[in-house]
Design a protein around this motif. Sequence first.
Motif, PDB file in Angstrom:
ATOM      1  N   GLU A  76      11.935   2.713  -1.777  1.00 49.62           N
ATOM      2  CA  GLU A  76      12.198   4.101  -2.180  1.00 49.62           C
ATOM      3  C   GLU A  76      11.052   4.667  -3.009  1.00 49.62           C
ATOM      4  OE1 GLU A  76      17.088   4.150  -2.384  1.00 49.62           O
ATOM      5  OE2 GLU A  76      15.933   3.316  -4.050  1.00 49.62           O
ATOM      6  N   VAL A  77      10.466   3.839  -3.847  1.00 48.22           N
ATOM      7  CA  VAL A  77       9.302   4.271  -4.630  1.00 48.22           C
ATOM      8  C   VAL A  77       8.140   4.578  -3.689  1.00 48.22           C
ATOM      9  CG1 VAL A  77       7.540   3.548  -6.285  1.00 48.22           C
ATOM     10  CG2 VAL A  77       9.950   3.034  -6.724  1.00 48.22           C
ATOM     11  N   PHE A  78       7.891   3.666  -2.740  1.00 48.54           N
ATOM     12  CA  PHE A  78       6.793   3.877  -1.798  1.00 48.54           C
ATOM     13  C   PHE A  78       6.961   5.184  -1.036  1.00 48.54           C
ATOM     14  CE2 PHE A  78       5.584   3.667   2.694  1.00 48.54           C
ATOM     15  CZ  PHE A  78       4.205   3.740   2.546  1.00 48.54           C
ATOM     16  N   PHE A  79       8.132   5.393  -0.445  1.00 44.05           N
ATOM     17  CA  PHE A  79       8.319   6.596   0.359  1.00 44.05           C
ATOM     18  C   PHE A  79       8.355   7.857  -0.514  1.00 44.05           C
ATOM     19  CE2 PHE A  79       9.691   3.671   3.776  1.00 44.05           C
ATOM     20  CZ  PHE A  79       8.888   4.177   4.784  1.00 44.05           C
ATOM     21  N   GLY A  80       8.757   7.713  -1.765  1.00 41.90           N
ATOM     22  CA  GLY A  80       8.684   8.854  -2.677  1.00 41.90           C
ATOM     23  C   GLY A  80       7.241   9.297  -2.868  1.00 41.90           C
ATOM     24  N   LEU A  81       6.341   8.330  -3.052  1.00 36.83           N
ATOM     25  CA  LEU A  81       4.918   8.629  -3.201  1.00 36.83           C
ATOM     26  C   LEU A  81       4.333   9.171  -1.900  1.00 36.83           C
ATOM     27  CD1 LEU A  81       3.841   5.362  -5.071  1.00 36.83           C
ATOM     28  CD2 LEU A  81       4.241   7.602  -6.124  1.00 36.83           C
ATOM     29  N   ALA A  82       4.668   8.504  -0.795  1.00 38.13           N
ATOM     30  CA  ALA A  82       4.098   8.882   0.494  1.00 38.13           C
ATOM     31  C   ALA A  82       4.530  10.283   0.910  1.00 38.13           C
ATOM     32  CB  ALA A  82       4.512   7.863   1.559  1.00 38.13           C
ATOM     33  N   VAL A  83       5.812  10.582   0.771  1.00 39.21           N
ATOM     34  CA  VAL A  83       6.323  11.902   1.159  1.00 39.21           C
ATOM     35  C   VAL A  83       5.634  12.996   0.360  1.00 39.21           C
ATOM     36  CG1 VAL A  83       8.346  13.415   1.037  1.00 39.21           C
ATOM     37  CG2 VAL A  83       8.549  11.136   2.046  1.00 39.21           C
ATOM     38  N   SER A  84       5.412  12.746  -0.916  1.00 40.18           N
ATOM     39  CA  SER A  84       4.735  13.732  -1.765  1.00 40.18           C
ATOM     40  C   SER A  84       3.338  14.035  -1.252  1.00 40.18           C
ATOM     41  CB  SER A  84       4.664  13.205  -3.202  1.00 40.18           C
ATOM     42  OG  SER A  84       3.947  14.100  -4.032  1.00 40.18           O
ATOM     43  N   LEU A 131      12.980  10.976   6.729  1.00 36.52           N
ATOM     44  CA  LEU A 131      11.604  11.386   6.415  1.00 36.52           C
ATOM     45  C   LEU A 131      11.332  12.802   6.896  1.00 36.52           C
ATOM     46  CD1 LEU A 131       9.688   8.081   7.267  1.00 36.52           C
ATOM     47  CD2 LEU A 131      10.384   8.928   5.014  1.00 36.52           C
ATOM     48  N   TRP A 132      11.849  13.147   8.072  1.00 39.66           N
ATOM     49  CA  TRP A 132      11.689  14.501   8.610  1.00 39.66           C
ATOM     50  C   TRP A 132      12.279  15.535   7.647  1.00 39.66           C
ATOM     51  CZ3 TRP A 132       9.234  17.121  12.321  1.00 39.66           C
ATOM     52  CH2 TRP A 132       9.748  18.339  12.785  1.00 39.66           C
ATOM     53  N   GLU A 133      13.453  15.236   7.117  1.00 42.16           N
ATOM     54  CA  GLU A 133      14.120  16.168   6.204  1.00 42.16           C
ATOM     55  C   GLU A 133      13.453  16.189   4.838  1.00 42.16           C
ATOM     56  OE1 GLU A 133      18.148  14.859   6.269  1.00 42.16           O
ATOM     57  OE2 GLU A 133      18.513  15.578   8.324  1.00 42.16           O
TER      58      GLU A 133
END
Length: 275
Positions: A76-84, A131-133
Amino acid sequence: MDNNKVKQIHDYGQSIWLDFIDRKIIFSGELKKLIDEDGVRGVTSNPAIFEKAISSSSDYDQDIARLTNEGLSTDEVFFGLAVSDIKLACDVLAPVYNQEDVVGADGYVSLEVSPFLARDTQATIKQAHELWEQVDKENVMIKIPGTQAGIIAIETAISEGINVNVTLLFSLIRYEAVVEAYISGLEKREKQGLPINHVSSVASFFLSRIDILVDPFLDKNGLGDLRGQVAIASAKTAYQIYKRLFSSERWKKLSEKGAVPQRLLWASTSSKDPA
């Protein structure tokens, strides 16, 4: 910059997409400069690229601490950074996306689902939706690997209007299956009365990895004169498949309703052989 050789490639109907992302390239203006001066027309990412970006810079430390303190898991941390980062890059590429005469050409930024889901169709579909949303940008593509499980996920994602970058393609047979999934997904969407003119996809065909695998076999069997040629031959054959499938009567019916072909993206194009 009219004489820029990279930028001139677009005159031949080709596009250069940058296979790299980090916060420095976004905030420093370097990404915008690559777009304006060198004609870069898209960005792709993967977990390895983000790993390098996060581990080699302190730019992410504060956000990592904040997200960790919120009790989020490592994923969740990784995807939080990546999405940003992906959202920021989408904004930088938005002018390219919006200037195209036809949606489906350039201006996209790709974000990959977890590689741990490569053999889990339903989990891949679920994360692709999430991820799309979360990114919530018209010009994002969700990367889904071209595994057997991924084929079904690709078709489903396309049918639900999610842009897809099909990644890790090495086989001509699998590439044809990927095109089939794209076309089938659009057909399902069209039968539901939903628009198909804004859905876009690329099929990322990896080249140098083919030669890495095949060249030792060629040497062993006295076919060394073919060394370094199989990947390009595969690319040429893949392009012939592309031309055949996207000129079929089946495709023309979708094209008349605004569908755009799934473009071939040549990935892993650097030579791995020092010779």
